[in-house]
Design a protein around this motif. Structure first.
Motif, short mmCIF file in Angstrom:
data_model
loop_
_atom_site.label_atom_id
_atom_site.label_comp_id
_atom_site.label_asym_id
_atom_site.label_seq_id
_atom_site.Cartn_x
_atom_site.Cartn_y
_atom_site.Cartn_z
N TRP A 39 0.83 -1.21 0.00
CA TRP A 39 0.00 0.00 0.00
C TRP A 39 0.86 1.25 0.00
N HIS A 40 0.22 2.37 -0.35
CA HIS A 40 0.91 3.66 -0.38
C HIS A 40 0.00 4.77 0.11
N PRO A 41 -0.17 4.94 1.42
CA PRO A 41 -0.86 6.13 1.92
C PRO A 41 0.05 7.35 1.77
N ILE A 42 -0.55 8.53 1.76
CA ILE A 42 0.20 9.77 1.62
C ILE A 42 -0.04 10.63 2.86
N LEU A 43 1.05 11.08 3.47
CA LEU A 43 1.00 11.88 4.69
C LEU A 43 1.57 13.27 4.42
N THR A 44 0.81 14.30 4.77
CA THR A 44 1.28 15.68 4.68
C THR A 44 1.19 16.28 6.06
N ILE A 45 2.28 16.93 6.48
CA ILE A 45 2.35 17.51 7.82
C ILE A 45 2.64 19.01 7.69
N TYR A 46 1.85 19.82 8.42
CA TYR A 46 2.07 21.25 8.50
C TYR A 46 2.28 21.63 9.96
N LYS A 48 2.45 25.10 12.09
CA LYS A 48 2.19 26.55 12.01
C LYS A 48 2.10 27.01 10.56
N GLY A 49 1.42 26.23 9.74
CA GLY A 49 1.17 26.57 8.35
C GLY A 49 2.30 26.22 7.40
N GLU A 50 3.44 25.77 7.90
CA GLU A 50 4.57 25.45 7.04
C GLU A 50 4.66 23.95 6.80
N LYS A 51 4.67 23.58 5.52
CA LYS A 51 4.74 22.16 5.16
C LYS A 51 6.09 21.58 5.60
N GLN A 52 6.03 20.44 6.25
CA GLN A 52 7.22 19.74 6.72
C GLN A 52 7.64 18.67 5.71
N ILE A 53 8.90 18.50 5.54
CA ILE A 53 9.41 17.46 4.64
C ILE A 53 9.57 16.16 5.44
N ILE A 54 9.00 15.10 4.92
CA ILE A 54 9.18 13.78 5.52
C ILE A 54 10.44 13.19 4.90
N PRO A 55 11.41 12.80 5.71
CA PRO A 55 12.69 12.34 5.16
C PRO A 55 12.58 11.01 4.41
N ASN A 86 9.33 13.13 0.13
CA ASN A 86 9.01 14.56 0.14
C ASN A 86 7.62 14.82 -0.41
N GLU A 87 7.06 13.85 -1.11
CA GLU A 87 5.68 13.92 -1.57
C GLU A 87 4.73 13.29 -0.56
N GLY A 88 5.27 12.78 0.54
CA GLY A 88 4.47 12.20 1.61
C GLY A 88 4.14 10.73 1.45
N VAL A 89 4.74 10.07 0.48
CA VAL A 89 4.41 8.66 0.23
C VAL A 89 5.05 7.77 1.30
N ILE A 90 4.20 6.98 1.94
CA ILE A 90 4.65 5.97 2.91
C ILE A 90 4.44 4.61 2.25
N HIS A 91 5.45 3.79 2.26
CA HIS A 91 5.37 2.46 1.64
C HIS A 91 5.05 1.41 2.69
N SER A 118 4.74 15.46 19.30
CA SER A 118 5.92 16.29 19.55
C SER A 118 6.11 17.44 18.56
N LEU A 119 5.32 17.47 17.50
CA LEU A 119 5.51 18.49 16.47
C LEU A 119 4.79 19.80 16.77
N GLY A 120 3.95 19.80 17.77
CA GLY A 120 3.23 21.02 18.13
C GLY A 120 1.98 20.68 18.93
N SER A 121 1.26 21.73 19.26
CA SER A 121 0.03 21.53 20.03
C SER A 121 -1.18 21.69 19.12
N ASN A 122 -2.31 21.35 19.65
CA ASN A 122 -3.58 21.53 18.94
C ASN A 122 -3.53 20.95 17.53
#
Length: 151
Positions: A39-46, A48-55, A86-91, A118-122
């Protein structure tokens, strides 16, 4: 004749046991597959409004030598990232039995070595555009578009 009857009884008992075992697995709602998944779900993390790069290469490397791996030659966990991270693809590349808890978002964060909180609150989470409150307990599925927004 007697030996033939004994052999038939043994074969019938073994076949019945295999059928019974498979029926138990198919009735267990926590088992997603008995034959593995790719499977390949896609995860995007922001944050404070800034997109984070998944390594890339989360779940790949020598530090996973003692971890159950998809490919022991590559030392790769069944959940990992590649250059398309960096496109958020998890294998997800599982073989054999796969349970819901194996595919949770929290499991990915554990392999990544991060606490989901750990990446932030709320934090707010959406899955395929719908609000979701499961966070780390969410069992990801193929093609899911998961978004986490931290304040």
């Amino acid at each position: 004749m007697k030996n033939l009857l004994i052999i038939i009884v043994i074969i019938a008992a073994l076949a019945g046991g295999v059928y019974w075992s498979k029926s138990l697995q198919s009735n267990d709602p926590n088992i997603l597959s008995t034959r593995g998944i790719h499977w390949h779900p896609i995860l995007t993390i922001y944050v404070k409004g800034e997109k984070q790069i998944i390594p890339p290469n989360i779940g790949i490397g020598t530090q996973y030598a003692s971890t159950p791996t998809y490919d022991s030659g590559m030392r790769m966990t069944a959940i990992h990232t590649h250059d398309d991270a960096n496109e958020g693809v998890i294998h997800f590349e599982f073989s054999g039995v796969v349970r819901k808890e194996d595919t949770t978002l929290g499991q990915f964060f554990k392999i990544w070595g991060k606490d989901i909180n750990s990446l932030g609150s709320n934090v707010k989470m959406t899955v395929n555009g719908q609000e979701n409150t499961e966070l780390g307990e969410y069992p990801m599925k193929d093609g899911d578009k998961i978004e986490l927004r931290y304040e």
